[in-house]
Design a protein around this motif. Structure first.
Motif, PDB file in Angstrom:
ATOM      1  N   PRO A  72      53.300 -41.907  -1.484  1.00 28.04           N
ATOM      2  CA  PRO A  72      54.547 -41.724  -2.234  1.00 28.04           C
ATOM      3  C   PRO A  72      54.739 -42.893  -3.187  1.00 28.04           C
ATOM      4  O   PRO A  72      54.318 -44.009  -2.908  1.00 28.04           O
ATOM      5  N   THR A  73      55.348 -42.629  -4.335  1.00 30.49           N
ATOM      6  CA  THR A  73      55.672 -43.701  -5.288  1.00 30.49           C
ATOM      7  C   THR A  73      57.176 -43.854  -5.326  1.00 30.49           C
ATOM      8  O   THR A  73      57.854 -43.254  -6.155  1.00 30.49           O
ATOM      9  N   THR A  75      61.051 -43.504  -3.840  1.00 30.13           N
ATOM     10  CA  THR A  75      61.883 -42.655  -2.983  1.00 30.13           C
ATOM     11  C   THR A  75      62.242 -41.335  -3.649  1.00 30.13           C
ATOM     12  O   THR A  75      63.094 -40.600  -3.166  1.00 30.13           O
ATOM     13  N   THR A  76      61.582 -41.005  -4.766  1.00 31.62           N
ATOM     14  CA  THR A  76      61.984 -39.838  -5.543  1.00 31.62           C
ATOM     15  C   THR A  76      61.165 -38.602  -5.213  1.00 31.62           C
ATOM     16  O   THR A  76      61.369 -37.556  -5.833  1.00 31.62           O
ATOM     17  N   GLY A  77      60.219 -38.709  -4.273  1.00 29.00           N
ATOM     18  CA  GLY A  77      59.361 -37.572  -3.952  1.00 29.00           C
ATOM     19  C   GLY A  77      58.115 -37.501  -4.795  1.00 29.00           C
ATOM     20  O   GLY A  77      57.299 -36.598  -4.618  1.00 29.00           O
ATOM     21  N   SER A  78      57.943 -38.435  -5.730  1.00 22.59           N
ATOM     22  CA  SER A  78      56.728 -38.440  -6.547  1.00 22.59           C
ATOM     23  C   SER A  78      55.570 -39.012  -5.734  1.00 22.59           C
ATOM     24  O   SER A  78      55.762 -39.781  -4.793  1.00 22.59           O
ATOM     25  N   VAL A  79      54.354 -38.611  -6.109  1.00 23.50           N
ATOM     26  CA  VAL A  79      53.175 -38.906  -5.295  1.00 23.50           C
ATOM     27  C   VAL A  79      52.009 -39.296  -6.204  1.00 23.50           C
ATOM     28  O   VAL A  79      51.808 -38.683  -7.255  1.00 23.50           O
ATOM     29  N   ILE A  80      51.250 -40.312  -5.778  1.00 27.56           N
ATOM     30  CA  ILE A  80      49.978 -40.641  -6.425  1.00 27.56           C
ATOM     31  C   ILE A  80      48.853 -40.083  -5.569  1.00 27.56           C
ATOM     32  O   ILE A  80      48.852 -40.259  -4.349  1.00 27.56           O
ATOM     33  N   VAL A  81      47.907 -39.412  -6.231  1.00 26.76           N
ATOM     34  CA  VAL A  81      46.749 -38.842  -5.541  1.00 26.76           C
ATOM     35  C   VAL A  81      45.484 -39.426  -6.157  1.00 26.76           C
ATOM     36  O   VAL A  81      45.346 -39.416  -7.382  1.00 26.76           O
ATOM     37  N   MET A  82      44.579 -39.938  -5.334  1.00 21.88           N
ATOM     38  CA  MET A  82      43.258 -40.341  -5.822  1.00 21.88           C
ATOM     39  C   MET A  82      42.217 -39.440  -5.182  1.00 21.88           C
ATOM     40  O   MET A  82      42.164 -39.309  -3.967  1.00 21.88           O
TER      41      MET A  82
ATOM     42  N   GLN B  96      27.611 -52.047  -4.443  1.00 26.29           N
ATOM     43  CA  GLN B  96      28.219 -50.783  -4.029  1.00 26.29           C
ATOM     44  C   GLN B  96      29.260 -50.390  -5.077  1.00 26.29           C
ATOM     45  O   GLN B  96      30.053 -51.223  -5.501  1.00 26.29           O
ATOM     46  N   ARG B  97      29.269 -49.124  -5.457  1.00 27.18           N
ATOM     47  CA  ARG B  97      30.241 -48.660  -6.447  1.00 27.18           C
ATOM     48  C   ARG B  97      31.554 -48.291  -5.750  1.00 27.18           C
ATOM     49  O   ARG B  97      31.566 -47.804  -4.619  1.00 27.18           O
ATOM     50  N   TYR B  98      32.659 -48.551  -6.444  1.00 31.32           N
ATOM     51  CA  TYR B  98      33.964 -48.229  -5.866  1.00 31.32           C
ATOM     52  C   TYR B  98      34.913 -47.733  -6.955  1.00 31.32           C
ATOM     53  O   TYR B  98      34.667 -47.915  -8.150  1.00 31.32           O
ATOM     54  N   SER B  99      35.991 -47.099  -6.493  1.00 35.60           N
ATOM     55  CA  SER B  99      37.116 -46.722  -7.357  1.00 35.60           C
ATOM     56  C   SER B  99      38.382 -47.288  -6.734  1.00 35.60           C
ATOM     57  O   SER B  99      38.527 -47.265  -5.503  1.00 35.60           O
ATOM     58  N   GLN B 100      39.281 -47.782  -7.556  1.00 27.22           N
ATOM     59  CA  GLN B 100      40.537 -48.331  -7.040  1.00 27.22           C
ATOM     60  C   GLN B 100      41.670 -48.017  -8.013  1.00 27.22           C
ATOM     61  O   GLN B 100      41.488 -48.053  -9.232  1.00 27.22           O
ATOM     62  N   VAL B 101      42.823 -47.704  -7.434  1.00 24.75           N
ATOM     63  CA  VAL B 101      44.023 -47.408  -8.222  1.00 24.75           C
ATOM     64  C   VAL B 101      45.110 -48.401  -7.830  1.00 24.75           C
ATOM     65  O   VAL B 101      45.325 -48.641  -6.638  1.00 24.75           O
ATOM     66  N   PHE B 102      45.769 -48.966  -8.837  1.00 25.05           N
ATOM     67  CA  PHE B 102      46.945 -49.808  -8.620  1.00 25.05           C
ATOM     68  C   PHE B 102      48.134 -49.185  -9.333  1.00 25.05           C
ATOM     69  O   PHE B 102      48.025 -48.820 -10.508  1.00 25.05           O
ATOM     70  N   HIS B 103      49.246 -49.080  -8.639  1.00 28.63           N
ATOM     71  CA  HIS B 103      50.504 -48.735  -9.296  1.00 28.63           C
ATOM     72  C   HIS B 103      51.333 -50.010  -9.334  1.00 28.63           C
ATOM     73  O   HIS B 103      51.779 -50.497  -8.296  1.00 28.63           O
ATOM     74  N   LEU B 104      51.471 -50.556 -10.539  1.00 25.70           N
ATOM     75  CA  LEU B 104      52.159 -51.833 -10.737  1.00 25.70           C
ATOM     76  C   LEU B 104      53.601 -51.550 -11.142  1.00 25.70           C
ATOM     77  O   LEU B 104      53.853 -50.902 -12.166  1.00 25.70           O
ATOM     78  N   VAL B 113      52.391 -54.789  -6.658  1.00 26.72           N
ATOM     79  CA  VAL B 113      51.597 -53.593  -6.364  1.00 26.72           C
ATOM     80  C   VAL B 113      52.383 -52.727  -5.394  1.00 26.72           C
ATOM     81  O   VAL B 113      52.543 -53.091  -4.232  1.00 26.72           O
ATOM     82  N   LEU B 114      52.867 -51.579  -5.861  1.00 22.38           N
ATOM     83  CA  LEU B 114      53.532 -50.639  -4.944  1.00 22.38           C
ATOM     84  C   LEU B 114      52.497 -49.761  -4.250  1.00 22.38           C
ATOM     85  O   LEU B 114      52.602 -49.500  -3.055  1.00 22.38           O
ATOM     86  N   ASN B 115      51.498 -49.317  -4.994  1.00 24.25           N
ATOM     87  CA  ASN B 115      50.461 -48.420  -4.446  1.00 24.25           C
ATOM     88  C   ASN B 115      49.083 -48.973  -4.758  1.00 24.25           C
ATOM     89  O   ASN B 115      48.815 -49.369  -5.895  1.00 24.25           O
ATOM     90  N   ASP B 116      48.224 -48.973  -3.756  1.00 24.81           N
ATOM     91  CA  ASP B 116      46.852 -49.481  -3.876  1.00 24.81           C
ATOM     92  C   ASP B 116      45.975 -48.518  -3.094  1.00 24.81           C
ATOM     93  O   ASP B 116      46.179 -48.318  -1.891  1.00 24.81           O
ATOM     94  N   LEU B 117      45.028 -47.877  -3.789  1.00 25.52           N
ATOM     95  CA  LEU B 117      44.138 -46.894  -3.147  1.00 25.52           C
ATOM     96  C   LEU B 117      42.703 -47.267  -3.480  1.00 25.52           C
ATOM     97  O   LEU B 117      42.361 -47.434  -4.660  1.00 25.52           O
TER      98      LEU B 117
END
Lengths: 123, 123
Positions: A72-73, A75-82, B96-104, B113-117
């Motif tokens: 979740p991103t 509290t609004t119900g939005s979502v990040i998907v990887m 090793q190859r990787y993918s990473q997502v940051f939601h700043l 960083v709120l989201n880190d995948l």
């Protein structure tokens, strides 16, 4: 499994089924403020995004999901998907690996793609 | 180059430099609401996230960025960053190859960083 995981799974299955059968139909999932980064190209708005996807130089495509992570991103119900997965194009025997990120924004219970980022993973 | 691209580049360079020199110092970049998805494990909060990163079973690590894409998420100054890259661990010769997502998320000009995948990309 939290709701955002179910949402992410349901969304990506629908997205790739639509992409692989008739990608012009993806327009319902984007808005004017939506952005797509596709192999370094940046596009904004439903029309530009769907034109880009439709113009990709293959006729048949099949997405296979390898991993899916969702958060979740706020509290609004939005979502990040990887997603990491494989693409099989036309008559090719070798799948290509890719990574894709969707930021799904909740608009009164209707979700749309605000952010879409796609990269092939070269080995 | 829009500001969000500069921010994303600056942030990821700082993040990986810190990770590769002393990853216990990454705590300043997370908050209690931050989430990490690491190879399928889910963690929340600065302490749990940094403990996970510190506990990873290697001593020396080097991140190399291959691609970096960034997009704004709405009008608040927050940014999604997708990185693909290579990891070199300890004495290993093969990256090793990787993918990473940051939601700043922008908190009055201070980003965290709120989201880190994170996922390794198996070939």
């Amino acid at each position: 499994m939290a709701d955002y995981n179910a949402l992410a799974t349901q969304f990506t299955q629908f997205y790739y089924q639509t992409f692989d059968s008739d990608r012009s139909q993806l327009s319902s999932l984007y808005r004017e403020e939506s952005m797509l980064s596709f192999e370094g190209a940046q596009l904004q708005g439903t029309k530009a995004i769907v034109e880009k996807l439709v113009s990709l130089p293959f006729q048949r495509v099949q997405h296979r999901i390898s991993t899916l992570d969702a958060q979740p991103t706020g509290t609004t119900g939005s979502v990040i998907v990887m997603v990491t997965g494989e693409l099989l194009l036309d008559e090719e025997q070798m799948a290509q690996r890719y990574s894709q990120v969707f930021h799904l924004v909740n608009n009164n219970g209707n979700y749309y793609v605000l952010n879409d980022l796609f990269r092939l993973n070269y080995g």
